[in-house]
Design a protein around this motif. Structure first.
Motif, PDB file in Angstrom:
ATOM      1  N   LYS A  52       4.558   9.732  -9.928  1.00 34.32           N
ATOM      2  CA  LYS A  52       4.282   9.667 -11.366  1.00 34.32           C
ATOM      3  C   LYS A  52       3.735  10.987 -11.881  1.00 34.32           C
ATOM      4  O   LYS A  52       3.958  11.362 -13.036  1.00 34.32           O
ATOM      5  CB  LYS A  52       3.299   8.537 -11.676  1.00 34.32           C
ATOM      6  N   LEU A  53       3.024  11.710 -11.034  1.00 30.24           N
ATOM      7  CA  LEU A  53       2.440  12.988 -11.439  1.00 30.24           C
ATOM      8  C   LEU A  53       3.509  14.021 -11.781  1.00 30.24           C
ATOM      9  O   LEU A  53       3.267  14.922 -12.588  1.00 30.24           O
ATOM     10  CB  LEU A  53       1.535  13.525 -10.317  1.00 30.24           C
ATOM     11  N   LEU A  57       3.554  -3.925 -10.818  1.00 28.04           N
ATOM     12  CA  LEU A  57       3.069  -2.641 -10.334  1.00 28.04           C
ATOM     13  C   LEU A  57       3.428  -1.517 -11.300  1.00 28.04           C
ATOM     14  O   LEU A  57       2.738  -0.497 -11.361  1.00 28.04           O
ATOM     15  CB  LEU A  57       3.658  -2.357  -8.944  1.00 28.04           C
ATOM     16  N   GLN A  94       0.824  -1.202   0.000  1.00 25.16           N
ATOM     17  CA  GLN A  94       0.000   0.000   0.000  1.00 25.16           C
ATOM     18  C   GLN A  94       0.864   1.260   0.000  1.00 25.16           C
ATOM     19  O   GLN A  94       0.594   2.219  -0.736  1.00 25.16           O
ATOM     20  CB  GLN A  94      -0.940  -0.009   1.201  1.00 25.16           C
ATOM     21  N   SER A 132       2.664   1.682  -3.379  1.00 28.10           N
ATOM     22  CA  SER A 132       1.693   2.103  -4.392  1.00 28.10           C
ATOM     23  C   SER A 132       1.355   3.581  -4.262  1.00 28.10           C
ATOM     24  O   SER A 132       1.264   4.307  -5.260  1.00 28.10           O
ATOM     25  CB  SER A 132       0.411   1.267  -4.281  1.00 28.10           C
ATOM     26  N   LEU A 133       1.173   4.053  -3.015  1.00 28.32           N
ATOM     27  CA  LEU A 133       0.870   5.461  -2.791  1.00 28.32           C
ATOM     28  C   LEU A 133       2.019   6.368  -3.245  1.00 28.32           C
ATOM     29  O   LEU A 133       1.806   7.381  -3.921  1.00 28.32           O
ATOM     30  CB  LEU A 133       0.578   5.701  -1.307  1.00 28.32           C
ATOM     31  N   PHE A 167       4.375   5.625  -5.420  1.00 25.65           N
ATOM     32  CA  PHE A 167       4.536   5.511  -6.866  1.00 25.65           C
ATOM     33  C   PHE A 167       3.494   6.358  -7.605  1.00 25.65           C
ATOM     34  O   PHE A 167       3.811   7.062  -8.567  1.00 25.65           O
ATOM     35  CB  PHE A 167       4.418   4.039  -7.280  1.00 25.65           C
ATOM     36  N   GLU A 168       2.247   6.306  -7.153  1.00 18.03           N
ATOM     37  CA  GLU A 168       1.195   7.089  -7.795  1.00 18.03           C
ATOM     38  C   GLU A 168       1.459   8.582  -7.648  1.00 18.03           C
ATOM     39  O   GLU A 168       1.216   9.356  -8.578  1.00 18.03           O
ATOM     40  CB  GLU A 168      -0.171   6.735  -7.198  1.00 18.03           C
ATOM     41  N   TYR A 169       1.982   8.986  -6.498  1.00 15.52           N
ATOM     42  CA  TYR A 169       2.258  10.406  -6.279  1.00 15.52           C
ATOM     43  C   TYR A 169       3.377  10.904  -7.193  1.00 15.52           C
ATOM     44  O   TYR A 169       3.241  11.928  -7.866  1.00 15.52           O
ATOM     45  CB  TYR A 169       2.614  10.668  -4.818  1.00 15.52           C
TER      46      TYR A 169
END
Length: 244
Positions: free
Chosen positions: A196-197, A219, A186, A189-190, A192-194
């Motif tokens: 990427k922006l 992932l 978790q 993932s958080l 990585f998503e941040y």
């Protein structure tokens, strides 16, 4: 320093999506001695002396020269990226002139775009506005920035927000057995998503098992480093990619 009594090792960093070797991290280590039975104790000692600045410059120049010496002619056109560990205080030090490193890179035939300054101190960045100004200067010359130990504490996450590095390196404590840990999954993932922006690329450190690598590949993590991909070596050796 006078006798160049450090060994330089290069550990491969592999593109998890293509399987190609993306670059290497340069690691300078002293010989074993009773005074310094491990590398961490040696660097802790250096950090307590008044030679930190001189030692960092020495290590950087040594890494660059040995990298070129170890790189075979047929691989020089591959333009690997070289990660160099650096204490943030050195970049902020008025005595440090980036032109000296640029001159050495020119002599060695290395582009600044191939060099990533890897900030190694978890709690060293305190004046973010000043540090952002300094980093803008280095970026204008082509260098890129990596933040190490991300996920190990609050400060590294704050550093990502303020400095927007080109690379972050996920701490091995997050990667170890990540295929079996919902909590680590978790958090990774958080993060990585941040990032990427902002276009930041992620390097997962400390991979020792194929299962960890498989999870991170699925992932979408960009790059990986660890014993499962290649151990530090004095020679430039391409990473192993067991998933191909």
């Amino acid at each position: 320093m006078k006798n160049h009594a450090l060994d330089t090792y290069f550990q491969p960093i592999v593109d998890l999506q293509s399987g190609e070797t993306f670059g290497f991290e340069a690691l300078n280590r002293p010989d074993y001695s009773n005074l310094f039975p491990n590398t961490d104790q040696f660097y802790e000692f250096v950090g307590q002396t008044n030679m930190v600045f001189q030692f960092e410059i020495f290590c950087r120049n040594l890494s660059l020269k040995r990298y070129i010496e170890s790189l075979t002619e047929d691989r020089r056109d591959l333009k690997f990226v070289l990660f160099l560990n650096i204490h943030p205080h050195v970049l902020l030090d008025k005595k440090y002139h980036s032109g000296e490193t640029l001159q050495l890179l020119k002599e060695l035939g290395i582009s600044p775009q191939q060099v990533v300054f890897e900030l190694t101190e978890r709690s060293a960045v305190t004046d973010f506005q000043e540090f952002e100004r300094v980093l803008s200067h280095y970026r204008s010359q082509g260098y890129r920035i990596a933040i190490d130990d991300v996920g190990s504490g609050y400060n590294s996450l704050k550093t990502i927000i303020f400095l927007q590095p080109e690379f972050i390196k996920l701490d091995r404590s997050l990667i170890q057995n990540i295929d079996q840990s919902n909590t680590s999954q978790q958090l990774v993932s958080l993060i990585f998503e941040y990032v990427k922006l902002s276009g930041t690329k992620v390097v997962a450190e400390g991979i020792e098992r194929i299962e960890e690598m498989q999870y991170l590949q699925q992932l979408g993590i960009n790059y990986a480093q660890g014993y499962a991909l290649g151990r530090p070596d004095k020679e430039i050796k391409l990473g192993i990619y067991p998933l191909k």
